[in-house]
Structure formats: C-alpha cells, structure tokens
Motif scaffolding. Structure first.
Motif, mmCIF file in Angstrom:
data_model
loop_
_atom_site.group_PDB
_atom_site.id
_atom_site.type_symbol
_atom_site.label_atom_id
_atom_site.label_comp_id
_atom_site.label_asym_id
_atom_site.label_seq_id
_atom_site.Cartn_x
_atom_site.Cartn_y
_atom_site.Cartn_z
ATOM 1 N N MET A 59 11.744 12.135 18.537
ATOM 2 C CA MET A 59 12.556 11.024 18.083
ATOM 3 C C MET A 59 14.016 11.477 18.005
ATOM 4 O O MET A 59 14.306 12.569 17.546
ATOM 5 N N VAL A 60 14.915 10.651 18.443
ATOM 6 C CA VAL A 60 16.339 10.914 18.349
ATOM 7 C C VAL A 60 16.831 10.380 17.007
ATOM 8 O O VAL A 60 16.409 9.315 16.561
ATOM 9 N N CYS A 61 17.701 11.122 16.362
ATOM 10 C CA CYS A 61 18.262 10.701 15.087
ATOM 11 C C CYS A 61 18.872 9.309 15.234
ATOM 12 O O CYS A 61 19.606 9.038 16.181
ATOM 13 N N ARG A 62 18.558 8.426 14.280
ATOM 14 C CA ARG A 62 19.026 7.043 14.306
ATOM 15 C C ARG A 62 20.506 6.973 13.907
ATOM 16 O O ARG A 62 20.897 7.428 12.840
ATOM 17 N N SER A 63 21.302 6.379 14.723
ATOM 18 C CA SER A 63 22.711 6.177 14.412
ATOM 19 C C SER A 63 22.839 5.237 13.219
ATOM 20 O O SER A 63 22.088 4.273 13.096
ATOM 21 N N GLY A 64 23.769 5.537 12.324
ATOM 22 C CA GLY A 64 24.004 4.673 11.179
ATOM 23 C C GLY A 64 22.959 4.773 10.094
ATOM 24 O O GLY A 64 22.762 3.834 9.341
ATOM 25 N N CYS A 65 22.292 5.904 9.971
ATOM 26 C CA CYS A 65 21.233 6.061 8.972
ATOM 27 C C CYS A 65 21.705 6.913 7.800
ATOM 28 O O CYS A 65 22.007 6.404 6.738
ATOM 29 N N GLY A 66 21.751 8.221 7.956
ATOM 30 C CA GLY A 66 22.210 9.113 6.904
ATOM 31 C C GLY A 66 21.232 9.327 5.764
ATOM 32 O O GLY A 66 21.573 9.963 4.770
ATOM 33 N N ALA A 67 20.008 8.805 5.869
ATOM 34 C CA ALA A 67 19.035 8.932 4.775
ATOM 35 C C ALA A 67 18.767 10.384 4.423
ATOM 36 O O ALA A 67 18.627 10.723 3.244
ATOM 37 N N CYS A 68 18.714 11.261 5.414
ATOM 38 C CA CYS A 68 18.432 12.669 5.157
ATOM 39 C C CYS A 68 19.605 13.376 4.486
ATOM 40 O O CYS A 68 19.466 14.498 3.996
ATOM 41 N N CYS A 69 20.760 12.722 4.429
ATOM 42 C CA CYS A 69 21.936 13.275 3.759
ATOM 43 C C CYS A 69 22.113 12.683 2.364
ATOM 44 O O CYS A 69 23.100 12.983 1.682
ATOM 45 N N ILE A 70 21.187 11.829 1.964
ATOM 46 C CA ILE A 70 21.258 11.170 0.666
ATOM 47 C C ILE A 70 20.014 11.466 -0.175
ATOM 48 O O ILE A 70 20.123 11.947 -1.303
ATOM 49 N N ALA A 71 18.835 11.174 0.351
ATOM 50 C CA ALA A 71 17.604 11.214 -0.444
ATOM 51 C C ALA A 71 17.216 12.603 -0.954
ATOM 52 O O ALA A 71 16.934 12.754 -2.143
ATOM 53 N N PRO A 72 17.169 13.625 -0.119
ATOM 54 C CA PRO A 72 16.698 14.924 -0.617
ATOM 55 C C PRO A 72 17.745 15.704 -1.405
ATOM 56 O O PRO A 72 18.946 15.533 -1.196
ATOM 57 N N ALA A 73 17.244 16.539 -2.295
ATOM 58 C CA ALA A 73 18.102 17.479 -3.021
ATOM 59 C C ALA A 73 18.297 18.729 -2.171
ATOM 60 O O ALA A 73 17.425 19.100 -1.388
ATOM 61 N N ILE A 74 19.429 19.355 -2.338
ATOM 62 C CA ILE A 74 19.678 20.683 -1.775
ATOM 63 C C ILE A 74 19.980 21.558 -2.978
ATOM 64 O O ILE A 74 20.993 21.377 -3.645
ATOM 65 N N THR A 75 19.082 22.467 -3.285
ATOM 66 C CA THR A 75 19.179 23.225 -4.532
ATOM 67 C C THR A 75 20.100 24.428 -4.452
ATOM 68 O O THR A 75 20.485 24.959 -5.486
ATOM 69 N N GLN A 76 20.464 24.834 -3.260
ATOM 70 C CA GLN A 76 21.353 25.982 -3.116
ATOM 71 C C GLN A 76 22.790 25.510 -2.905
ATOM 72 O O GLN A 76 23.025 24.461 -2.305
ATOM 73 N N PRO A 77 23.746 26.293 -3.396
ATOM 74 C CA PRO A 77 25.143 25.938 -3.144
ATOM 75 C C PRO A 77 25.442 25.980 -1.650
ATOM 76 O O PRO A 77 24.850 26.763 -0.910
ATOM 77 N N PHE A 78 26.332 25.117 -1.221
ATOM 78 C CA PHE A 78 26.777 25.157 0.172
ATOM 79 C C PHE A 78 28.211 24.676 0.245
ATOM 80 O O PHE A 78 28.767 24.162 -0.729
ATOM 81 N N TYR A 79 28.814 24.853 1.385
ATOM 82 C CA TYR A 79 30.216 24.527 1.619
ATOM 83 C C TYR A 79 30.533 23.111 1.129
ATOM 84 O O TYR A 79 29.936 22.149 1.568
ATOM 85 N N GLY A 80 31.447 23.018 0.185
ATOM 86 C CA GLY A 80 31.876 21.732 -0.333
ATOM 87 C C GLY A 80 31.067 21.215 -1.502
ATOM 88 O O GLY A 80 31.484 20.292 -2.188
ATOM 89 N N MET A 81 29.896 21.795 -1.738
ATOM 90 C CA MET A 81 29.048 21.386 -2.861
ATOM 91 C C MET A 81 28.504 22.653 -3.526
ATOM 92 O O MET A 81 27.351 23.031 -3.327
ATOM 93 N N PRO A 82 29.356 23.332 -4.312
ATOM 94 C CA PRO A 82 28.980 24.623 -4.881
ATOM 95 C C PRO A 82 27.802 24.574 -5.852
ATOM 96 O O PRO A 82 27.187 25.601 -6.107
ATOM 97 N N ALA A 83 27.459 23.406 -6.346
ATOM 98 C CA ALA A 83 26.296 23.274 -7.233
ATOM 99 C C ALA A 83 25.093 22.698 -6.491
ATOM 100 O O ALA A 83 24.094 22.342 -7.102
ATOM 101 N N GLY A 84 25.176 22.608 -5.175
ATOM 102 C CA GLY A 84 24.114 21.973 -4.411
ATOM 103 C C GLY A 84 24.274 20.464 -4.460
ATOM 104 O O GLY A 84 25.320 19.940 -4.854
ATOM 105 N N LYS A 85 23.217 19.742 -4.068
ATOM 106 C CA LYS A 85 23.270 18.291 -4.022
ATOM 107 C C LYS A 85 22.023 17.717 -4.672
ATOM 108 O O LYS A 85 20.913 17.991 -4.246
#
Length: 85
Positions: A1-27
C-alpha cells in the motif's frame, strides 16, 4: 500500500516515548507531531533526524483502513490497547 496523501494519522495517533529532534520529551498519543506539515506530510521524511520508529512504520490496510478517519480510529485503538493495564 502506498501512503495516503493528506492523512497524517501515523503522525498523530501513536506516542513516541523517546526524545527526538524538535520534541525532546517525545510525543504523546493523539498529539500532532511538530514536523507534520499543513499538507499532512512529514517534514523529516528521508532525513536522518526522523525517528527510527517512524521509518519502520509501513502503510498497510490493517493500520490505514480506507480513509484518514479510519486510520486515525485504527491507530488510536491500537495505541490504547498497548497501554499497560
């Protein structure tokens, strides 16, 4: 499957528990990543600053469903299931 344009769900719904560039406390889950652009594309795609977990995520019907709304629901539900009881 090709990533759906105009979605972004994977950049919103899940948590990212490790710090990363621009989000030092994770997401936290349900919070839009600071790198998600207005057109719902990742500004770090293909860049070394992009978190490894994001690079490992693959768009698949089981996660992305048939629409942005369905993807948000599926990924939110999966995130909730992964929380400790």
């Amino acid at each position: 499957m090709v990533c759906r344009s105009g979605c972004g769900a994977c950049c919103i719904a899940p948590a990212i528990t490790q710090p990363f560039y621009g989000m030092p406390a994770g997401k936290p889950a349900g919070v839009r990543c600071v790198h998600l652009e207005d057109d719902l594309r990742c500004a770090l795609f293909g860049q070394p600053e992009r978190p490894a977990c994001c690079g490992r995520f693959l768009a698949e019907p089981a996660f992305c469903g048939d629409s942005r709304e369905e993807a948000l629901r599926i990924l939110t539900d999966l995130e909730a299931e992964s929380l400790p009881a």
